[in-house]
Write an enzyme that holds these catalytic residues in place. Structure first.
Site, PDB file in Angstrom:
ATOM      1  N   GLU A  49      -4.521   7.627  -0.514  1.00 45.54           N
ATOM      2  CA  GLU A  49      -3.871   8.750  -1.086  1.00 45.54           C
ATOM      3  C   GLU A  49      -2.552   9.047  -0.355  1.00 45.54           C
ATOM      4  OE1 GLU A  49      -4.452   9.734  -4.059  1.00 45.54           O
ATOM      5  OE2 GLU A  49      -6.524   9.153  -4.161  1.00 45.54           O
ATOM      6  N   GLY A  50      -2.008   7.969   0.319  1.00 50.27           N
ATOM      7  CA  GLY A  50      -0.809   8.518   1.256  1.00 50.27           C
ATOM      8  C   GLY A  50      -1.312   8.485   2.658  1.00 50.27           C
ATOM      9  N   GLY A  68       0.862  -1.252   0.090  1.00 46.64           N
ATOM     10  CA  GLY A  68       0.105   0.030  -0.123  1.00 46.64           C
ATOM     11  C   GLY A  68       0.937   1.176   0.112  1.00 46.64           C
TER      12      GLY A  68
HETATM   13  C1  LIG Z   1     -11.583   3.322   1.581  1.00 45.43           C
HETATM   14  C2  LIG Z   1     -10.340   3.225   0.728  1.00 45.43           C
HETATM   15  C3  LIG Z   1     -10.377   3.420  -0.603  1.00 45.43           C
HETATM   16  C4  LIG Z   1      -9.051   3.241  -1.467  1.00 45.43           C
HETATM   17  N1  LIG Z   1      -9.128   3.415  -2.781  1.00 45.43           N
HETATM   18  C5  LIG Z   1      -8.040   3.331  -3.738  1.00 45.43           C
HETATM   19  C6  LIG Z   1      -7.975   3.266  -4.809  1.00 45.43           C
HETATM   20  O1  LIG Z   1      -8.870   3.610  -5.642  1.00 45.43           O
HETATM   21  N2  LIG Z   1      -6.909   2.994  -5.565  1.00 45.43           N
HETATM   22  C7  LIG Z   1      -5.604   2.380  -4.913  1.00 45.43           C
HETATM   23  O2  LIG Z   1      -4.700   2.154  -5.594  1.00 45.43           O
HETATM   24  N3  LIG Z   1      -5.710   2.488  -3.402  1.00 45.43           N
HETATM   25  C8  LIG Z   1      -6.745   2.818  -2.777  1.00 45.43           C
HETATM   26  N4  LIG Z   1      -6.754   2.771  -1.583  1.00 45.43           N
HETATM   27  C9  LIG Z   1      -5.568   2.116  -0.798  1.00 45.43           C
HETATM   28  C10 LIG Z   1      -4.694   3.084   0.049  1.00 45.43           C
HETATM   29  O3  LIG Z   1      -3.915   4.113  -0.657  1.00 45.43           O
HETATM   30  C11 LIG Z   1      -4.012   2.258   1.079  1.00 45.43           C
HETATM   31  O4  LIG Z   1      -4.587   1.876   1.668  1.00 45.43           O
HETATM   32  C12 LIG Z   1      -2.582   3.285   1.368  1.00 45.43           C
HETATM   33  O5  LIG Z   1      -1.832   3.678   0.605  1.00 45.43           O
HETATM   34  C13 LIG Z   1      -2.159   2.453   2.786  1.00 45.43           C
HETATM   35  O6  LIG Z   1      -1.706   1.192   2.398  1.00 45.43           O
HETATM   36  P1  LIG Z   1      -2.049  -0.123   3.404  1.00 45.43           P
HETATM   37  O7  LIG Z   1      -3.469   0.102   3.810  1.00 45.43           O
HETATM   38  O8  LIG Z   1      -1.571  -1.320   2.541  1.00 45.43           O
HETATM   39  O9  LIG Z   1      -1.089   0.090   4.425  1.00 45.43           O
HETATM   40  P2  LIG Z   1       0.579  -0.094   4.957  1.00 45.43           P
HETATM   41  O10 LIG Z   1       1.185   0.234   3.605  1.00 45.43           O
HETATM   42  O11 LIG Z   1       0.467  -1.646   5.061  1.00 45.43           O
HETATM   43  O12 LIG Z   1       0.844   0.666   6.182  1.00 45.43           O
HETATM   44  C14 LIG Z   1       0.477   0.068   7.401  1.00 45.43           C
HETATM   45  C15 LIG Z   1       0.919   1.207   8.351  1.00 45.43           C
HETATM   46  O13 LIG Z   1       2.454   1.394   8.501  1.00 45.43           O
HETATM   47  C16 LIG Z   1       2.641   2.685   8.299  1.00 45.43           C
HETATM   48  N5  LIG Z   1       3.786   2.853   7.392  1.00 45.43           N
HETATM   49  C17 LIG Z   1       4.115   2.111   6.162  1.00 45.43           C
HETATM   50  N6  LIG Z   1       5.342   2.615   5.758  1.00 45.43           N
HETATM   51  C18 LIG Z   1       5.636   3.297   6.662  1.00 45.43           C
HETATM   52  C19 LIG Z   1       6.889   4.157   6.760  1.00 45.43           C
HETATM   53  N7  LIG Z   1       7.906   3.667   5.950  1.00 45.43           N
HETATM   54  N8  LIG Z   1       7.283   4.683   7.994  1.00 45.43           N
HETATM   55  C20 LIG Z   1       6.359   4.775   9.112  1.00 45.43           C
HETATM   56  N9  LIG Z   1       5.067   4.376   8.685  1.00 45.43           N
HETATM   57  C21 LIG Z   1       4.701   3.614   7.659  1.00 45.43           C
HETATM   58  C22 LIG Z   1       1.266   3.317   7.755  1.00 45.43           C
HETATM   59  O14 LIG Z   1       1.501   4.609   7.648  1.00 45.43           O
HETATM   60  C23 LIG Z   1       0.263   2.783   8.356  1.00 45.43           C
HETATM   61  O15 LIG Z   1      -0.042   3.193   9.281  1.00 45.43           O
HETATM   62  C24 LIG Z   1      -7.859   2.851  -0.676  1.00 45.43           C
HETATM   63  C25 LIG Z   1      -7.918   2.453   0.736  1.00 45.43           C
HETATM   64  C26 LIG Z   1      -9.358   2.788   1.419  1.00 45.43           C
HETATM   65  C27 LIG Z   1      -9.025   2.601   2.757  1.00 45.43           C
END
Ligand SMILES: Cc1cc2nc3c(=O)[nH]c(=O)nc-3n(C[C@H](O)[C@H](O)[C@H](O)COP(=O)(O)OP(=O)(O)OC[C@H]3O[C@@H](n4cnc5c(N)ncnc54)[C@H](O)[C@@H]3O)c2cc1C
Length: 394
Positions: free
Chosen positions: A373-374, A147
């Protein structure tokens, strides 16, 4: 004779925000506000409770309203300035973040990707339909295991003769099950490339994610690609590397910077109206100093967030907006909007826990907005790097 107390002012009137907008910008904002009041607000609670949104019907109506890809030019797009687009996002999100998400993903992610990186044939094929809302688009970057770090993506496109064969999966994709076309990012021998995958292509399936507690007025899906065969023309010719999808995300984040202020404004308007009316200990709840402290603190943050959004919008229109400045706006405005939504709920007390009042619904939605979106953590790291020159991502 007792003096008449001064008339109550709207939180944003205190900041003189109205005077910072042009006549055209005010007109666009008011048109979207009227649409939302008439078409969306009366049904929101029902949609939210059911976890269902009539996305197809709404898309056509939003297309007629002119908000789909409204900041893009040509191909049936309205070609407004960035501030107008932002103001429209604020009005949509004042109703519900799910509605703004539909419009953001359509205009800033799917349409922007095709507009910026597509061939002329791809633009002609999709943009007029998407602008009119007769077609819906989605944007697949996130994967189940990647993500925050999309660079790790496993979805792969390999060449087979002139064709491409796509395999992998995408997760949390807004509009996924209602989309006519998916913009899908995949690893190739030539780095990350983008592909247009029409719904119904053999091997491509979209499954709705249910049981959500947030963004219930928005379709979220998992996309699966099981050796999906695509013609050579399915690839976006001008998108090379991860920079391409990241530039699309900047577009959508810009809308969120404004959108979050809409949600916060709606919470505050709802709460002030309620607190003036509601009596406790024989006086209006709005008359308690503790309540006024909360209302004033929230107004300060809403005003600052709104001014920041406008400032960034003016920079975008001037062509001088930088990516890390969008992070600044996204981080601050979503964080503050979420704090405002929760604080408003405390004033509404018990009344605030049902769908009769918007703040808790907004707060639940903003949990997603804080993440997509980040995440707030990732934008903090972007800004930390901007301040120190030292990346802290790994
Ligand atoms: C309702 C909804 C709609 C969405 N729509 C889309 C869409 O249309 N298209 C699309 O492509 N995506 C979409 N997303 C996905 C969204 O962009 C991701 O959920 C988001 O980028 C975070 O990824 P993850 O959930 O896998 O969390 P992870 O990346 O697994 O992160 C888990 C936690 O670790 C933290 N973390 C990760 N890396 C670091 C770091 N280097 N340093 C400190 N902390 C860190 C994060 O901030 C978070 O708190 C959507 C998500 C939701 C909830």
């Amino acid at each position: 004779m007792a003096s008449t107390p001064p008339a109550a002012q709207h939180p944003l009137a205190l900041f003189g925000v109205e005077e910072l907008l042009t006549d055209d910008e005010r007109e666009i904002r008011d048109t979207v506000r009227a649409f939302v009041a008439d078409r969306v607000r009366p049904q929101l609670a029902e949609w939210y409770e059911a976890g269902h949104v009539p996305a197809r019907e709404l898309a056509v109506e939003l297309g007629k309203l002119g908000v789909l890809g409204m900041h893009l030019t040509g191909y049936g797009c309205a070609g407004t300035n960035a501030v107008s687009y932002g103001l429209a996002c604020a009005e949509l999100e004042a109703a519900d973040s799910g509605l703004r998400s539909l419009v953001s993903v359509q205009g800033s992610l799917a349409m922007y990707a095709i507009h910026a990186f597509g061939s002329e044939a791809q633009k002609q094929r999709w943009l007029p339909e998407l602008a009119a809302g007769r077609a819906i688009g989605c944007f697949g970057l996130t994967e189940p295991d990647f993500g925050s770090n999309p660079g790790g993506m496993r979805t792969r496109a390999r060449r087979d003769g002139d064709d491409w064969v796509l395999s992998g999966s995408k997760m949390w994709i807004t509009n996924g099950t209602v989309a006519d076309v998916a913009v899908v990012w995949a690893r190739t021998d030539d780095g990350v490339r983008g592909f247009l995958v029409p719904a119904g292509t053999p091997g491509f399936t979209a499954t709705e994610i249910t049981r959500k507690l947030s963004l219930r007025v928005s379709v979220t899906a998992e996309l699966a690609f099981d050796d999906v065969r695509l013609p050579a023309e399915a690839m976006l010719p001008d998108a090379r590397g991860l920079r391409a999808p990241l530039s699309c995300l900047d577009e959508a984040r810009f809308g969120i910077v404004f959108g979050a202020t809409g949600a916060a404004r709606d919470c505050l308007e709802t709460t002030i109206a309620w607190a003036v009316d509601r009596q406790a200990f024989d006086r209006p709840v709005a008359g308690f100093q503790l309540t006024q402290q909360k209302l004033v603190d929230m107004t300060l943050e809403l005003g600052k967030a709104t001014l920041l959004a406008l400032h960034l919008g003016r920079r975008k229109d001037a062509g001088s907006l930088r990516s890390e400045q969008i992070s600044l706006g996204k981080l601050n405005n979503v964080r503050e909007a979420l704090t405002i939504a929760r604080e408003c709920r405390t004033i509404l007390a018990a009344a605030g826990i049902t769908l009769d009042f918007s703040p808790l619904r907004h707060a639940n939605n903003l949990e997603s907005v804080l993440t997509y979106e980040g995440t707030s953590e990732v934008h903090t790291l972007v800004l930390g790097q901007a301040l120190t020159g030292v990346p802290a991502f790994r």
